[in-house]
Design an enzyme around this catalytic site. Structure first.
Site, PDB file in Angstrom:
ATOM      1  N   ARG A  74      35.185  21.982  29.182  1.00 13.03           N
ATOM      2  CA  ARG A  74      33.898  21.737  29.822  1.00 13.03           C
ATOM      3  C   ARG A  74      33.934  22.003  31.330  1.00 13.03           C
ATOM      4  NH1 ARG A  74      33.386  15.905  26.920  1.00 13.03           N
ATOM      5  NH2 ARG A  74      35.636  16.233  26.734  1.00 13.03           N
ATOM      6  N   ASN A 125      34.951  15.173  32.850  1.00 14.49           N
ATOM      7  CA  ASN A 125      35.014  16.181  31.794  1.00 14.49           C
ATOM      8  C   ASN A 125      34.399  17.500  32.233  1.00 14.49           C
ATOM      9  OD1 ASN A 125      36.191  14.411  29.869  1.00 14.49           O
ATOM     10  ND2 ASN A 125      34.186  13.472  29.583  1.00 14.49           N
ATOM     11  N   ASN A 181      53.392  36.484  71.349  1.00 11.09           N
ATOM     12  CA  ASN A 181      54.597  35.976  70.689  1.00 11.09           C
ATOM     13  C   ASN A 181      55.106  36.876  69.579  1.00 11.09           C
ATOM     14  OD1 ASN A 181      52.266  35.365  69.180  1.00 11.09           O
ATOM     15  ND2 ASN A 181      53.304  33.694  68.133  1.00 11.09           N
TER      16      ASN A 181
HETATM   17  C1  UD1 Z   1      38.061   9.997  25.326  1.00 10.37           C
HETATM   18  C2  UD1 Z   1      37.948   9.011  24.169  1.00 10.37           C
HETATM   19  C3  UD1 Z   1      36.628   8.260  24.313  1.00 10.37           C
HETATM   20  C4  UD1 Z   1      36.579   7.548  25.660  1.00 10.37           C
HETATM   21  C5  UD1 Z   1      36.840   8.515  26.794  1.00 10.37           C
HETATM   22  C6  UD1 Z   1      37.033   7.744  28.082  1.00 10.37           C
HETATM   23  C7  UD1 Z   1      39.123  10.061  22.289  1.00 10.37           C
HETATM   24  C8  UD1 Z   1      38.996  10.771  21.013  1.00 10.37           C
HETATM   25  N1  UD1 Z   1      37.984   9.739  22.918  1.00 10.37           N
HETATM   26  O1  UD1 Z   1      36.999  10.920  25.205  1.00 10.37           O
HETATM   27  O2  UD1 Z   1      36.505   7.304  23.269  1.00 10.37           O
HETATM   28  O3  UD1 Z   1      35.318   6.925  25.809  1.00 10.37           O
HETATM   29  O4  UD1 Z   1      38.023   9.286  26.554  1.00 10.37           O
HETATM   30  O5  UD1 Z   1      37.189   8.611  29.168  1.00 10.37           O
HETATM   31  O6  UD1 Z   1      40.228   9.764  22.700  1.00 10.37           O
HETATM   32  N2  UD1 Z   1      44.047  15.075  25.897  1.00 10.37           N
HETATM   33  C9  UD1 Z   1      45.322  15.433  25.543  1.00 10.37           C
HETATM   34  N3  UD1 Z   1      45.497  16.156  24.402  1.00 10.37           N
HETATM   35  C10 UD1 Z   1      44.465  16.512  23.592  1.00 10.37           C
HETATM   36  C11 UD1 Z   1      43.159  16.127  23.963  1.00 10.37           C
HETATM   37  C12 UD1 Z   1      42.982  15.412  25.116  1.00 10.37           C
HETATM   38  O7  UD1 Z   1      46.281  15.135  26.235  1.00 10.37           O
HETATM   39  O8  UD1 Z   1      44.719  17.164  22.595  1.00 10.37           O
HETATM   40  C13 UD1 Z   1      43.850  14.341  27.145  1.00 10.37           C
HETATM   41  C14 UD1 Z   1      42.865  15.011  28.075  1.00 10.37           C
HETATM   42  O9  UD1 Z   1      43.545  15.888  28.957  1.00 10.37           O
HETATM   43  C15 UD1 Z   1      42.227  13.839  28.793  1.00 10.37           C
HETATM   44  C16 UD1 Z   1      42.347  12.690  27.803  1.00 10.37           C
HETATM   45  O10 UD1 Z   1      43.311  13.082  26.850  1.00 10.37           O
HETATM   46  O11 UD1 Z   1      42.908  13.537  29.982  1.00 10.37           O
HETATM   47  C17 UD1 Z   1      41.032  12.384  27.111  1.00 10.37           C
HETATM   48  O12 UD1 Z   1      40.595  13.560  26.434  1.00 10.37           O
HETATM   49  P1  UD1 Z   1      39.097  14.058  26.532  1.00 10.37           P
HETATM   50  O13 UD1 Z   1      38.960  15.275  25.701  1.00 10.37           O
HETATM   51  O14 UD1 Z   1      38.669  14.107  27.925  1.00 10.37           O
HETATM   52  O15 UD1 Z   1      38.378  12.864  25.771  1.00 10.37           O
HETATM   53  P2  UD1 Z   1      36.913  12.322  26.003  1.00 10.37           P
HETATM   54  O16 UD1 Z   1      35.956  13.179  25.291  1.00 10.37           O
HETATM   55  O17 UD1 Z   1      36.675  12.036  27.413  1.00 10.37           O
HETATM   56 CA    CA Z   2      37.647  12.627  29.272  1.00 11.66          CA
END
Ligand code: UD1
Ligand code: CA
Length: 453
Positions: A14, A221, A379
């Site tokens: 995103r 995000n 310089n």
């Molecule tokens: C996630 C939570 C959501 C919560 C929100 C809070 C899940 C499924 N959802 O959503 O319930 O409200 O965070 O901010 O967990 N990441 C990895 N590996 C992956 C996918 C993601 O390391 O395969 C890391 C991302 O880099 C990020 C974090 O995990 O730092 C959260 O992932 P993201 O995709 O941002 O989840 P959200 O949609 O924000």
């Molecule tokens: Ca997130």
């Protein structure tokens, strides 16, 4: 013993960016740096950071501050936790935090950890007026049942305002025994860490810790959220300084980095940006549109519309308007550096003045030296940088070219317009320019010859 895992492997789609999401900056520092700083401040040990496809850049940026595990390809937060488990002790407690939530305060992390019982697990939740995008906390009566992701939620569940902040404290043993039950039957086809939470609540004690200030959980995000998080952090830092004796004349346009130190009675004008390990001493005025990067500024300094990078400035110095101090300068007390002056890798002794349009590079300038308008240290010969040494009390006339390597002795004068290539002994005058000759009647004769044409 509480281990810590930072989830930072997501693709960050995103953001629409070639840069890994957690390296996107807030106030000139990668967002992940804030997460690591909060963990460190909370006294938690070195975290394990799960990085993804473009993890090299993240590992490079934070080498020595964390250990790393690679999740490639990233298949969800549950999958990231599975990868992390391989690098963790068999049991104990595990704090899980996201690399894209940079606004956590260390105090809150500690309060949360102590709110969860030693044998229990838990999560942080917050009540949001606009819960859009976050996982919702599903309860039966008061009891926590699980988290449902927005994309998988029913219309009814979407009405829930209590959201999952993405900060967890988990019993490692329980995670190990339950993680095999995760599946990817959901809207994103991923393994959700959040699916584990309901299972954990069924298997043992589970705490939901309600956040007082929901701003702390702000997730980044996309670039709108990046800008919003930046604004929150900016305001938080400015409020801190307003409470600690610093006048910020226009908070809306002022940017101050999180590692900056300001003394009491510092006054900061509109549009100022101060970053890195900059420090400003008491009573100093940092005028409008000034930028300081890793600058150590003394007390009662006055800077106007100037840029200072990686340099040290003594007390009562005046700089600007429109000066540029590039890295490696040491400016002693009571120096005046004026309009349109550029300095680089130069030491300038106390009481010296360089008021107008000059370039002083790779030089060692003594005390009470006067640098005239347009004076230049030459310089660079196209290959090598050479040093210029100007001893105490010397006077450099306007538009002098000082061809380095060069030494100007104590109290010596350089005549205006001179191009100086040889050492000038102390107390002498160097004149290195054409002598003026006046051709009498020249103008009249010229006018006359034009008339004849
Ligand atoms: C996630 C939570 C959501 C919560 C929100 C809070 C899940 C499924 N959802 O959503 O319930 O409200 O965070 O901010 O967990 N990441 C990895 N590996 C992956 C996918 C993601 O390391 O395969 C890391 C991302 O880099 C990020 C974090 O995990 O730092 C959260 O992932 P993201 O995709 O941002 O989840 P959200 O949609 O924000
Ligand atoms: Ca997130």
């Amino acid at each position: 013993m509480t281990a810590t895992v930072v989830l930072a492997a997501g693709d960050g789609k995103r953001m629409h960016s070639a840069l890994p999401k957690v390296l996107h900056p807030l106030l000139e520092k990668p967002m992940l740096a804030y997460v690591l700083a909060a963990l460190k401040e909370a006294g938690l040990g070195q975290p394990l950071v799960v990085v993804g496809r473009r993890g090299d850049a993240v590992e490079q940026a934070f080498a020595g501050q964390a250990t790393f595990a690679r999740q490639d390809p990233p298949q969800g937060t549950g999958d990231a936790l599975r990868v992390a488990l391989r690098h963790l002790p068999a049991d104990g407690r595990l704090l899980v935090i996201s690399g894209d939530t940079p606004l956590w305060r260390s105090r809150t992390l500690l309060d949360f950890i102590s709110a969860v019982s030693a044998e229990g697990s838990g999560l942080v939740s917050a009540e949001l007026t606009d819960p859009g995008g976050y996982g919702r906390i599903v309860r039966k009566g008061q009891d926590f049942v699980g988290v449902v992701e927005e994309r998988d939620a029913s219309d009814e569940e979407r009405q829930i305002k209590e959201v999952n902040a993405g900060l967890y404290l988990l019993q490692v043993k329980l995670v190990r025994s339950l993680i095999g039950e995760l599946d990817s039957k959901n809207a994103q086809g991923e393994l959700y860490l959040t699916d584990l939470l309901g299972l954990m609540a069924k298997a043992g004690p589970f705490t939901t810790f309600r956040l007082e200030d929901p701003a702390e959980m702000s997730g980044v995000n996309d670039r709108r959220q990046l800008a919003a998080a930046n604004a929150l952090l900016r305001q938080r830092i400015i409020d801190h300084w307003l409470d600690h004796g610093v006048s910020v004349l226009d908070p809306v346009s002022t940017w101050i980095g999180s590692d900056v130190q300001l003394a009491e009675d510092v006054v900061i004008g509109p549009g100022v940006r101060i970053f890195g390990q900059s420090r400003v001493g008491g009573g100093s005025r940092i005028g409008a549109a000034t930028e300081l990067f890793d600058a150590k500024i003394g007390a009662d300094v006055h800077i106007r519309q100037s840029v200072v990078e990686d340099s040290e400035i003594g007390d009562r110095v005046k700089i600007g308007p429109f000066s540029h101090l590039r890295p490696g300068c040491v400016v002693e007390s009571d120096v005046e550096i004026g309009n349109f002056a550029e300095l680089k890798n130069t030491r300038i002794g106390s009481g010296s003045k360089a008021h107008h349009h000059c370039y002083l590079g790779d030089s060692e300038i003594g005390r009470k030296v006067n640098i005239g308008a347009g004076a230049i240290t030459v310089n660079y010969d196209g290959k090598v940088k050479h040093r210029t040494v100007i001893a105490d009390g010397a006077f450099i006339g306007c538009n002098a070219n000082l061809i380095a390597p060069l030494v100007i002795g104590e109290g010596a004068y350089v005549a205006a317009g001179s191009t100086v290539t040889q050492e000038v002994p102390a107390q002498s005058l160097a004149v290195a320019r054409e002598r003026q000759r006046n051709i009498e009647g020249w103008a009249r004769r010229r006018a006359g010859s034009h008339k004849e044409e």
